[in-house]
Scaffold this motif. Sequence first.
Motif, PDB file in Angstrom:
ATOM      1  N   THR A  57       0.847  -1.191   0.000  1.00  0.00           N
ATOM      2  CA  THR A  57       0.000   0.000   0.000  1.00  0.00           C
ATOM      3  C   THR A  57       0.886   1.247   0.000  1.00  0.00           C
ATOM      4  O   THR A  57       1.758   1.382   0.844  1.00  0.00           O
ATOM      5  N   CYS A  58       0.623   2.141  -0.950  1.00  0.00           N
ATOM      6  CA  CYS A  58       1.396   3.373  -1.039  1.00  0.00           C
ATOM      7  C   CYS A  58       0.759   4.421  -0.142  1.00  0.00           C
ATOM      8  O   CYS A  58      -0.427   4.719  -0.261  1.00  0.00           O
ATOM      9  N   MET A  59       1.527   4.995   0.767  1.00  0.00           N
ATOM     10  CA  MET A  59       0.956   5.934   1.729  1.00  0.00           C
ATOM     11  C   MET A  59       0.586   7.273   1.089  1.00  0.00           C
ATOM     12  O   MET A  59      -0.328   7.953   1.546  1.00  0.00           O
ATOM     13  N   VAL A  60       1.298   7.656   0.050  1.00  0.00           N
ATOM     14  CA  VAL A  60       0.931   8.896  -0.647  1.00  0.00           C
ATOM     15  C   VAL A  60      -0.424   8.699  -1.332  1.00  0.00           C
ATOM     16  O   VAL A  60      -1.294   9.565  -1.310  1.00  0.00           O
ATOM     17  N   ASP A  61      -0.599   7.504  -1.889  1.00  0.00           N
ATOM     18  CA  ASP A  61      -1.868   7.204  -2.543  1.00  0.00           C
ATOM     19  C   ASP A  61      -3.011   7.158  -1.538  1.00  0.00           C
ATOM     20  O   ASP A  61      -4.130   7.575  -1.826  1.00  0.00           O
ATOM     21  N   VAL A  62      -2.728   6.668  -0.327  1.00  0.00           N
ATOM     22  CA  VAL A  62      -3.759   6.639   0.711  1.00  0.00           C
ATOM     23  C   VAL A  62      -4.194   8.070   1.044  1.00  0.00           C
ATOM     24  O   VAL A  62      -5.383   8.366   1.135  1.00  0.00           O
ATOM     25  N   ALA A  63      -3.208   8.956   1.200  1.00  0.00           N
ATOM     26  CA  ALA A  63      -3.531  10.357   1.487  1.00  0.00           C
ATOM     27  C   ALA A  63      -4.334  10.956   0.332  1.00  0.00           C
ATOM     28  O   ALA A  63      -5.350  11.612   0.544  1.00  0.00           O
ATOM     29  N   ARG A  64      -3.901  10.688  -0.887  1.00  0.00           N
ATOM     30  CA  ARG A  64      -4.613  11.193  -2.062  1.00  0.00           C
ATOM     31  C   ARG A  64      -6.052  10.669  -2.079  1.00  0.00           C
ATOM     32  O   ARG A  64      -6.995  11.388  -2.337  1.00  0.00           O
ATOM     33  N   TYR A  65      -6.187   9.364  -1.748  1.00  0.00           N
ATOM     34  CA  TYR A  65      -7.510   8.739  -1.740  1.00  0.00           C
ATOM     35  C   TYR A  65      -8.467   9.451  -0.780  1.00  0.00           C
ATOM     36  O   TYR A  65      -9.590   9.798  -1.138  1.00  0.00           O
ATOM     37  N   PHE A  66      -8.006   9.689   0.457  1.00  0.00           N
ATOM     38  CA  PHE A  66      -8.891  10.322   1.441  1.00  0.00           C
ATOM     39  C   PHE A  66      -9.196  11.775   1.083  1.00  0.00           C
ATOM     40  O   PHE A  66     -10.321  12.240   1.268  1.00  0.00           O
ATOM     41  N   ILE A  67      -8.173  12.488   0.593  1.00  0.00           N
ATOM     42  CA  ILE A  67      -8.418  13.878   0.224  1.00  0.00           C
ATOM     43  C   ILE A  67      -9.394  13.920  -0.966  1.00  0.00           C
ATOM     44  O   ILE A  67     -10.285  14.772  -1.029  1.00  0.00           O
ATOM     45  N   ALA A  68      -9.267  12.962  -1.884  1.00  0.00           N
ATOM     46  CA  ALA A  68     -10.211  12.891  -3.012  1.00  0.00           C
ATOM     47  C   ALA A  68     -11.624  12.666  -2.495  1.00  0.00           C
ATOM     48  O   ALA A  68     -12.581  13.318  -2.923  1.00  0.00           O
ATOM     49  N   PHE A  69     -11.739  11.747  -1.544  1.00  0.00           N
ATOM     50  CA  PHE A  69     -13.042  11.449  -0.946  1.00  0.00           C
ATOM     51  C   PHE A  69     -13.652  12.706  -0.332  1.00  0.00           C
ATOM     52  O   PHE A  69     -14.810  13.045  -0.567  1.00  0.00           O
TER      53      PHE A  69
END
Lengths: 643, 150
Positions: free
Chosen positions: A457-469
Amino acid sequence: MLQIKTPAQLEEFREGLLSKRDPNKPCITLCSGSACHASGSTEVAARLEEELKTQGLADQVDIRRTGCHGFCERGPIIVIHPDEICYFQVQPDDVAEIITETIKGKKIIERLLYTDPVVNEKIIHESRIPFYKNQERLVFGSNGSIDPKSIDDYLAIGGYSALSKALTAMTDLEVLGEVKKANLRGRGGAGFPAGIKWEGSRNAPEPIKYVIVNADEGDPGAYMDRALLEGNPHCILEGLIIGGYAVKANEGYFYVRQEYPLAVINILHAIKEAERYGLLGENILGSGFNFKVHVHQGAGAFVCGESTALMTSLEGKAGEPRPKYVRSNVKGLWERPSVLNNVETWANVPMIINKGADWFTSIGTESSKGTKIFSLVGKITNTGLVEVPMGTTLREIIFTIGGGIPGGRKFKAVQTGGPSGGCIPEDKLDLQVGFDELTKAGSMMGSGGMIAMDEDTCMVDVARYFIAFLTDESCGKCVPCREGLRQMHRILTNITQGKGKEGDIELLEELAETAVEASLCALGKSAPNPFLSTLKYFREEYEAHIREKRCPALSCKELINFYIDPEKCRACGTCRKQCPASAINGDKKIIHIIDQDKCTKCGTCFEVCPTKFGAVTKLSGVPVPPPLPEDQRTIKKKSKENE
Amino acid sequence: MEIEKIDQIIDKHNGEASNLLQIMLELQSSNNWLPKEVLKRVSERLDVPLTRIQHIATFYKAFSLVPKGRHKVHICVGTACHVRGASRILDTVEEATGIKPGETDMEMKFSVETVNCLGCCALGPVMEIDGKTHGKMSPAQTASVLKNYE
């Protein structure tokens, strides 16, 4: 039936119910929660009824379709009482065998049992399985033994005795005092003490007050409220009536998320049943207390989980939050005092009244009392709903109960608290869960979502995912949230696509600070948390993306390439046949090559390549080696090579 | 949508403006989308300005102001499904149907939407078509499931 008019009649009725029930009569309980339903429990139920009929056992065996048992990974789940034999992943074709072998022949079917992965031993009884054994299921435990559509089932396990005690043996002030003393903190997010919220409403001068159940469970990856609403609606209803009594409110609301149709059906049914029995309505149990409940459905807006937005939505308007100069427990729905608590908070109330605040405060940590239900999901072996006392460590939850990370992968972080929460890394796994403990670690309790993440799991992608949400769910009323999140999302997307540049991290930090300081409601104020916590613990991943254009987790699509190692490829053709983009070129005995221009990076080849070969790899931050020249692509037998 | 049907739903909720949201939800579920005539009728009957109804219809995700396809494809992009590869499922669906989330294809066959958690995280990544849950999806499976719909 007659209405129950006094506490004595309630007890008499309960005894009548129990005397009619034979504890030794076989009863098959079948989990019908959403996950089990999706894995086929409805078909299993139909087959059970049919099979009992054909084998002439229809009146000798009871079937009870219950709510979620929690161990969703292994659904559909069957528990056969009174022996408590537990079968997992039951399919319709197993049913005939269960009836003949287990019900008639009293024999265990080994293959349907749970196998302990550590000692490789079969376990028969539900309570012995590590997943259940290490939990303390005070709120959630009844789900497995009652049919949510039957008020009699709830009464049989002692239901509405807390209501009866509160209304007739306690004054409203005593009820309030007990909840205050129990230090019951809100299970929906911020953890505000329920008793203090109740007291504020009670003391407000306006005579008409409301109590509301917040069942707008919006955090992705959290579904404990759904399981409670669907599996044990009377428990929440009982808590709500008691709350109404304590704050002197005569009307209550359920605000249920639109995506949960079964929850709405079960709640409406529960209300009707309670009214029919006289446990809801005028002069409940002869106490002179009147209470009425309405059910409202949400319409798909995450922000409506926020108190003021929810109340605006209840009024039939677009659910935008309002400034809280005056708190909603003083001026809320229709400008009147309104107590809003989460589903799980209300479900704790009957227990506190029955067993007392002293008992309740004996469980948990200094500042967080009682238990909490977590929804343990993501990269975890035992996905499911887990109830543990506050103060249990993350390690116990993830490894002892959750069984760790599947597929031999390494644990990386656990995300708690939903989109407003944060990621907690491995070296903080011994953290005890509690409201203040999690906040201190840069995350929060939230509603109890717990998403395990592994090294892929990429942590930058996780942050991007939540901010997108959150960008999508922002109501748009205030600028820091509406515009700030949009910009944060744009920058984070760029970073994950390899277009990040020096200074991006600092700009993100600046935007985050503004959103935290200046947003109107909790959504915006907490929105930067996923970014801030991943930056705090995984800064090197951000830097690798920006400076080296490399995704260390090999997850960001734009930064990786799939490549077949010519040394390892045995030309089995599996990847070529399954590639949806027809991007793999090869033949029998010809080493396979991925056409990088055609590749959509779906990852199918990586997954289907037999593990004994392991030829497909992911590359990031390095160029893809040029394809093998045609004349070197033929695989020669090893014996020939040796010649 | 016939005017009698609209009135019936409004009457069921006592024609009260405070039930506006519940009325619109019921109209949406019985007609699949909210044509302008329907909104106008609601506005007249409840005596609520059309602008406020439009505000609500665009604010909440449950409402659609355009017609929907025969099959509703919901791709769960909740956190649990996301870490288990939901974006790959979404890519496959977009490729197979030629449309993006929120859109309906020209033949009115599919409407694709993303949803944030369907509450069956044990089965992630999850795709739901017309209410039927397809769990533990891979891109290859996704493509073959979609082929079964006419």
